[in-house]
Design a protein around this motif. Structure first.
Motif, PDB file in Angstrom:
ATOM      1  N   ASN A  93      20.431 -46.481  86.732  1.00 54.23           N
ATOM      2  CA  ASN A  93      21.720 -46.540  87.413  1.00 54.23           C
ATOM      3  C   ASN A  93      21.629 -46.808  88.912  1.00 54.23           C
ATOM      4  O   ASN A  93      22.540 -47.400  89.486  1.00 54.23           O
ATOM      5  CB  ASN A  93      22.479 -45.237  87.214  1.00 54.23           C
ATOM      6  N   THR A 161      22.907 -40.054  89.482  1.00 55.06           N
ATOM      7  CA  THR A 161      23.897 -40.351  88.452  1.00 55.06           C
ATOM      8  C   THR A 161      24.715 -39.110  88.066  1.00 55.06           C
ATOM      9  O   THR A 161      25.940 -39.178  88.006  1.00 55.06           O
ATOM     10  CB  THR A 161      23.210 -40.957  87.215  1.00 55.06           C
ATOM     11  N   VAL A 248      22.753 -42.017  81.808  1.00 55.68           N
ATOM     12  CA  VAL A 248      21.676 -42.677  82.517  1.00 55.68           C
ATOM     13  C   VAL A 248      21.238 -43.822  81.622  1.00 55.68           C
ATOM     14  O   VAL A 248      20.985 -43.619  80.446  1.00 55.68           O
ATOM     15  CB  VAL A 248      20.511 -41.700  82.734  1.00 55.68           C
ATOM     16  N   GLU A 305      29.281 -51.212  86.435  1.00 54.76           N
ATOM     17  CA  GLU A 305      28.838 -49.946  87.002  1.00 54.76           C
ATOM     18  C   GLU A 305      28.860 -50.013  88.523  1.00 54.76           C
ATOM     19  O   GLU A 305      29.217 -49.065  89.195  1.00 54.76           O
ATOM     20  CB  GLU A 305      27.412 -49.616  86.527  1.00 54.76           C
ATOM     21  N   TYR A 309      30.954 -47.442  90.905  1.00 52.55           N
ATOM     22  CA  TYR A 309      30.300 -46.609  91.913  1.00 52.55           C
ATOM     23  C   TYR A 309      30.804 -46.937  93.316  1.00 52.55           C
ATOM     24  O   TYR A 309      30.975 -46.062  94.149  1.00 52.55           O
ATOM     25  CB  TYR A 309      28.775 -46.793  91.863  1.00 52.55           C
TER      26      TYR A 309
END
Lengths: 321, 514
Positions: A93, A161, A248, A305, A309
């Motif tokens: 990640n 993560t 993860v 992702e 984030y």
């Protein structure tokens, strides 16, 4: 004696690699960078898949640990390596998160690296000590609402993560928890078992032995479906907070300019490796699943992702660790 | 007690089990686990002797090569490397003032002075015997008290760690053989160097100047190799060929009766302290060797000799670090919680074989658990047998002309530093710290307190801030928890003891002037 044989194989393989054009890929050993120290989850996954991969391609696969700066050093080394398919990295990640966590951004995960194949996922879990008053996630949310900022939670580090996952969940549930960062999951778990603080968010693999002995209780797994290793534990969606899955993930990446046919060959061999009984069992033993899929799917995962984030890190003003 | 011996019996039979092997085409029956134990201990001694190249790097490199071994054989070999390195690390510390291992830094102080006085053989034998005794005690403790001792680790929260570290820092002041003010200055410099890198609590990068390698801080090995290794070489070269010649009187190998008498109490104290500190996560062996040295310096009858080649100054820290190396297996084997990097690697090695380290191992894999423990004792015995005859050879190393010896030392230092995190910047930093270390030598400042500050500073910051985070900012947390309070009281007592002689001498000075 097997060591000697292995070393001999490596030496011979290195010698027997003339730069002939007609040679089909791979003609020499493949290097896999790991951004963490040996012995950790990513390292174990890299070595397990690497071993299987090496029988498939008929060349040794050498895992090289380049720990530091939240895997940025390993990613940097990968980007600077020749894009010929002989240098890969098993990323997690951090690849998607670091572009937003670190300022200035150390690299662009969409442009500087090429996805090869996703290997598997391990769910993140929220666990509490056996004697804690929180029976389930709803009880925790109620307690947190009654005493805002009064409940501490431990994670393996700032920007890890599990940390990002809990921050996402806390925002959705409208609660505020106090984050206590540690250097790695094992110290965080010691303090939760020892009763220093009530909550810990780590990947499933790290809590498993303590759940078996009854020292820790898992409130929720953050994967979309229940985990095979703890089938009694509800998912975060079942607990009333859908859309906050966090796991993860591990996947192989290569330097951006790596030729398409080489990536296709590697992808095909990695799919074979992760379909093997051995790799599946190893992933299951660490609480995860293998995730077959196309190179494009993995690229899309990195991209989505990253966006997720980026938003969270901007809003919560998070810094790396 | 009976169950303990029964368990050890299970272990012994696992270690001695004869297995068929094919060697060069011959079918043989060998106790393979003993062979793995021997290989591990030998590799460990070797890497311990090579400065900087530590067990973490070696085990990491050998991990894939041991894939094919059975789980027990593999763990036996890897742990052999670990305690073998603790053993070997003292050799270079004594002979060339180079700590081969981080935990043998303090051994340099008196061990090297002993070598200068032609007592290198005695120092090495003392280190070997002290380590062996400590290793035996550590193994027995591991067998008898593993589960209850593991609970101790749980009682140590962030507040307790903070207080323990404060105690360690105070101990370090007492540790220095030089001037009090200078050693305090060196500790402070160490603390400042420890600030470099990413702050765990806020994630802010401090004094990294945009260099990614510095985000993780300045490594202990980098500073240790620079300040001890490189600086020593520079200092020696300055003296041209007239570098002290040790060859004239290497002296006897074996400690005299008087030496033995002086060794016993320090070895016992060092073993006790090391066993206790080894259980705690984070630098157990390092803290243990520093602590044991400081303790000896306070309680020994021969404290005036410390820093000039006191045998106690070798016996105590060497026993302490070996005892700590053994007991650091306790949290790993019983709880599955690795207290240091080497143990984290061992956990990795176990999970590869689908063995989840933790409280269950003892009941689900008794042969593995007790086999490993018995192998440690056997390994310690092998190390003594292996090392006593080698001492003569090591000592002869000193007769090698320095113009051949120093390039070798520098090369091994560089290799060692590089393998810690595969970073070329670390090698350059080591060279820079070498120059700095040379300046320290000229100024009469010591390296040991600097290193302790570097190790303990970041730990103190991390734990104390975590304790305050958990107490919502109330400093009372350090005084209301019993273990933390007792540690702080001991620190205060130590402070008074350290201050007293200084006050006394001040007074004497004052009187003298009148």
């Amino acid at each position: 004696m097997k060591i000697a044989r292995l070393m001999l194989t490596v030496c011979l393989a290195a010698l027997a690699a003339p730069p002939a054009l007609a040679q089909t890929f791979p003609a020499k050993p493949i290097k896999v960078f790991v951004g963490y120290s040996p012995g950790g989850a990513v390292d174990i996954v890299a070595r397990t898949v690497g071993q299987k991969l090496s029988t498939g391609i008929g060349q040794p696969v050498i895992v090289e640990n380049k720990p530091g700066a939240g895997t940025n050093i390993a990613v940097r080394a990968l980007i600077d390596s020749p894009p010929d398919g002989y240098t890969l990295m098993l990323s997690a990640n951090a690849l998607a998160a670091n572009a937003s966590l670190y300022q200035p951004a150390p690299f662009d995960p969409d442009k500087d690296v090429a996805p090869v194949a996703l290997v598997g996922r391990v769910p993140v879990v929220i666990a509490t000590s056996a004697g804690s008053p929180y029976a389930n996630l709803a009880a925790l949310v109620a307690a947190a609402k009654a005493a805002p900022g009064g409940i501490h939670f431990a994670t393996p580090g700032n920007g890890s993560t599990p940390h990002l996952a809990v921050e996402l969940f806390a925002r959705a549930a409208g609660i505020s928890l106090v984050h206590v960062p540690y250097r790695g999951g094992s110290q965080a778990i010691i303090d939760v078992i020892g009763g220093q603080l009530p909550l810990v968010a780590v990947n499933a693999l790290e809590v498993l032995p303590h759940v078996k002995t009854g020292k820790l209780r898992v409130l929720a797994v953050m994967s979309p479906a229940r985990s095979a290793i703890m089938p009694d534990v509800p998912t975060i969606a079942e607990s009333g907070y859908p859309g906050f899955e966090a796991s993860v993930w591990y996947g192989f990446i290569a330097p951006a300019a790596t030729p398409k046919p080489v990536i296709a060959r590697l992808h095909q061999e990695i799919q074979k490796a992760i379909a093997s009984q051995e790799v599946r069992e190893r992933m299951a033993s660490v609480g995860g699943d293998v995730t077959p899929g196309s190179t494009e799917q993995f690229g899309a995962l990195i991209h989505s992702e990253r966006a997720r984030y980026e938003k969270l890190i901007r809003e919560a003003k998070l810094k790396p660790d | 007690m009976e169950t303990m011996f029964a368990n050890l019996g299970v272990g012994l039979s696992a270690v001695l089990a004869i297995e068929p092997v094919t060697l060069l085409g011959h079918a043989l029956s060998l106790p393979m686990n003993l062979v793995y134990c021997m290989i591990g201990a030998m590799i460990g001694t070797l890497i311990g002797v090579l400065p900087g190249l530590g067990p973490v790097a070696t085990i990491a490199m050998l991990l894939p090569a041991t894939f094919t071994l059975p789980p027990l054989g593999r763990l036996i070999m890897l742990s052999g490397i670990y305690y073998g390195a603790q053993y070997g690390g003292s050799t270079t510390a004594i002979l060339v003032n180079l700590p081969g291992e981080t935990s043998s830094v303090v051994t340099c102080i008196d061990g090297y002075q002993m070598a200068r006085r032609g007592r290198a053989g005695v120092a090495l034998t003392t280190a070997a015997l002290g380590s062996f005794f400590a290793g035996c005690v550590g193994t027995l403790l591991l067998a008898a008290f593993a589960p209850p001792l593991a609970d101790l680790a749980f009682r140590f929260g962030p507040a307790e760690y903070s207080s323990l570290i404060v105690l360690g820092l105070f101990g370090a002041v007492a540790l220095s053989s030089g001037a009090l003010l200078k050693s305090i200055a060196m500790i402070c410099l160490g603390l400042l160097l420890g600030i470099v890198g990413t702050d765990v609590n806020t994630g802010v990068s401090r004094f990294a100047f945009g260099i990614p390698e510095l985000d993780d801080g300045i490594g202990f090995v980098v500073v240790a190799m620079g300040v001890f290794g490189f600086a020593e070489v520079i200092g020696n070269l300055e003296e041209k060929e007239s570098r002290e010649i040790f060859t004239k009187a290497v002296g006897g190998m074996f400690p005299s009766g008087a030496d033995f008498k002086r060794m016993i109490a320090p070895v016992l104290r060092g073993t006790a302290l090391g066993s206790a500190l080894g259980i705690l996560p984070g630098g157990g062996a390092v803290l243990a060797s520093f602590g044991a040295y400081a303790l000896e310096k306070k309680v020994s009858r021969n404290r005036a000799e410390f820093g000039q080649g006191a045998i106690e100054g070798v016996a105590a820290p060497e026993s302490a670090n070996n005892a700590a190396a053994q007991t650091s297996f306790i949290p790993m084997l019983t709880l599955g919680l690795p207290p240091n990097a080497v143990m984290a690697l061992m956990v990795g090695a176990m999970t590869i074989h689908n063995i989840q380290p933790g409280p269950l191992v003892m009941s689900t894999n008794p042969r593995l658990f007790w086999g490993l423990i018995v192998s440690m004792w056997v390994g310690n015995l092998m190390l003594v047998v292996l090392n006593l005859p080698l001492i003569g050879i090591w000592v002869r190393l000193l007769t090698v002309p320095y113009r051949f010896l120093y390039p070798a030392i520098l090369v091994f230092c560089c290799i060692g530093v590089y393998t810690v995190s595969y970073s070329t910047l670390d090698v350059l930093l080591t060279a820079a710290f070498g120059l700095l270390g040379y300046v320290f030598v000229k100024l009469g400042c010591e390296g040991a307190p600097l290193l302790l500050g570097l190790v303990l500073g970041p730990m103190l910051e991390e734990y104390s801030r975590r304790a305050l985070l958990l107490s919502d900012g109330h400093f009372s947390v350090f005084f209301t928890r019993p273990i933390s309070l007792s540690l702080l009281l001991v620190t205060a007592a130590l402070g008074i003891v350290v201050a007293l002689p200084a006050i006394k001498s001040k007074r004497q000075e004052a009187f003298h002037e009148e």
